[in-house]
Design a protein around this motif. Structure first.
Motif, mmCIF file in Angstrom:
data_model
loop_
_atom_site.group_PDB
_atom_site.id
_atom_site.type_symbol
_atom_site.label_atom_id
_atom_site.label_comp_id
_atom_site.label_asym_id
_atom_site.label_seq_id
_atom_site.Cartn_x
_atom_site.Cartn_y
_atom_site.Cartn_z
ATOM 1 N N SER A 22 -13.254 -3.481 4.058
ATOM 2 C CA SER A 22 -12.340 -3.324 2.929
ATOM 3 C C SER A 22 -12.906 -3.974 1.669
ATOM 4 N N ALA A 23 -13.421 -5.195 1.794
ATOM 5 C CA ALA A 23 -13.970 -5.906 0.632
ATOM 6 C C ALA A 23 -15.238 -5.237 0.122
ATOM 7 N N GLN A 24 -16.056 -4.728 1.035
ATOM 8 C CA GLN A 24 -17.290 -4.061 0.625
ATOM 9 C C GLN A 24 -16.996 -2.739 -0.080
ATOM 10 N N SER A 25 -16.071 -1.957 0.468
ATOM 11 C CA SER A 25 -15.817 -0.639 -0.127
ATOM 12 C C SER A 25 -15.128 -0.759 -1.488
ATOM 13 N N ARG A 26 -14.280 -1.741 -1.656
ATOM 14 C CA ARG A 26 -13.540 -1.876 -2.925
ATOM 15 C C ARG A 26 -14.317 -2.674 -3.961
ATOM 16 N N TYR A 27 -14.994 -3.754 -3.531
ATOM 17 C CA TYR A 27 -15.593 -4.685 -4.487
ATOM 18 C C TYR A 27 -17.095 -4.916 -4.297
ATOM 19 N N SER A 28 -17.663 -4.450 -3.203
ATOM 20 C CA SER A 28 -19.048 -4.771 -2.842
ATOM 21 C C SER A 28 -19.251 -6.288 -2.789
ATOM 22 N N SER A 140 -4.958 -2.781 -1.437
ATOM 23 C CA SER A 140 -5.421 -1.424 -1.705
ATOM 24 C C SER A 140 -5.827 -0.679 -0.443
ATOM 25 N N SER A 141 -6.101 -1.415 0.632
ATOM 26 C CA SER A 141 -6.492 -0.757 1.881
ATOM 27 C C SER A 141 -5.663 -1.237 3.070
ATOM 28 N N THR A 142 -4.520 -1.842 2.774
ATOM 29 C CA THR A 142 -3.630 -2.304 3.841
ATOM 30 C C THR A 142 -2.555 -1.253 4.095
ATOM 31 N N ALA A 143 -2.331 -0.968 5.346
ATOM 32 C CA ALA A 143 -1.326 0.020 5.741
ATOM 33 C C ALA A 143 0.077 -0.468 5.373
ATOM 34 N N ASP A 144 0.860 0.433 4.805
ATOM 35 C CA ASP A 144 2.236 0.100 4.428
ATOM 36 C C ASP A 144 3.034 -0.390 5.627
ATOM 37 N N GLU A 145 2.801 0.198 6.794
ATOM 38 C CA GLU A 145 3.570 -0.209 7.970
ATOM 39 C C GLU A 145 3.290 -1.654 8.371
ATOM 40 N N LEU A 146 2.081 -2.157 8.078
ATOM 41 C CA LEU A 146 1.792 -3.566 8.355
ATOM 42 C C LEU A 146 2.549 -4.450 7.367
ATOM 43 N N VAL A 147 2.491 -4.122 6.091
ATOM 44 C CA VAL A 147 3.202 -4.903 5.069
ATOM 45 C C VAL A 147 4.697 -4.940 5.383
ATOM 46 N N ASP A 148 5.245 -3.817 5.794
ATOM 47 C CA ASP A 148 6.674 -3.745 6.117
ATOM 48 C C ASP A 148 7.037 -4.538 7.374
#
Length: 165
Positions: A22-28, A140-148
């Motif tokens: 996630s960190a690599q794909s969004r921010y490198s 930005s790459s976290t599933a909504d169902e996890l946050v909920d």
């Protein structure tokens, strides 16, 4: 669910592959595991911190595993599997879930460092058992169902200078 307080016992489970990709794909960039652990514990009592990592025979990975240990994580290492067709697979979802369920009897709070929605059902189970569940991930790459499914979510995207190297 219970608010946080200094006497709370905390277990931290970090899905290193999920965080890395996630960190690599969004921010490198890479995750700052010291900052991650500090945020996860937040002046509470750390019972156990486990980072789930994959060994892929990369030259720098052993130093990464050692750095995790120096920070305070126990590194659980799984070798990557290569199949006959050349595809590769390695994940810790079941291992993390089993450790979380086992740890639930010894902590007040489990902090999952991941954005993987597959853990939403685990969160529901832990909360049903009276365990506070928190998650830290890249929103930005976290599933909504996890946050909920968690009691509290810390979005690394909102604090990238603190959590990314």
């Amino acid at each position: 669910m219970v608010d946080t307080h200094p006497a709370q016992r905390v277990g931290v489970l970090a899905d290193s592959q999920n965080l890395y990709h996630s960190a690599q794909s969004r921010y490198s960039r890479n995750i700052d595991y010291s900052a991650l652990l500090e945020e996860a514990v937040r002046d509470r009592s750390l019972v156990r911190a486990i980072a789930y990592v994959i060994r892929a025979d990369s030259p720098e990975e052993e130093s990464f595993f050692e750095a995790l240990r120096d920070i305070g994580f126990e590194a659980k290492i799984k070798d990557i599997k290569t199949f006959a067709d050349g595809s590769k697979k390695a994940d810790w979802d079941v291992g993390m879930s089993l450790d979380a369920v086992t740890l639930a009897n010894h902590v007040d709070t489990v902090v999952l460092c991941t954005g993987d929605g597959d853990f939403a059902r685990l969160c529901s189970h832990l909360r049903h058992e009276g365990v506070r569940v928190e998650a830290i991930g890249l929103g930005s790459s976290t599933a909504d169902e996890l946050v909920d499914a968690v009691d509290d979510f810390v979005d690394i995207d909102e604090h990238e200078d603190r959590f990314l190297l």
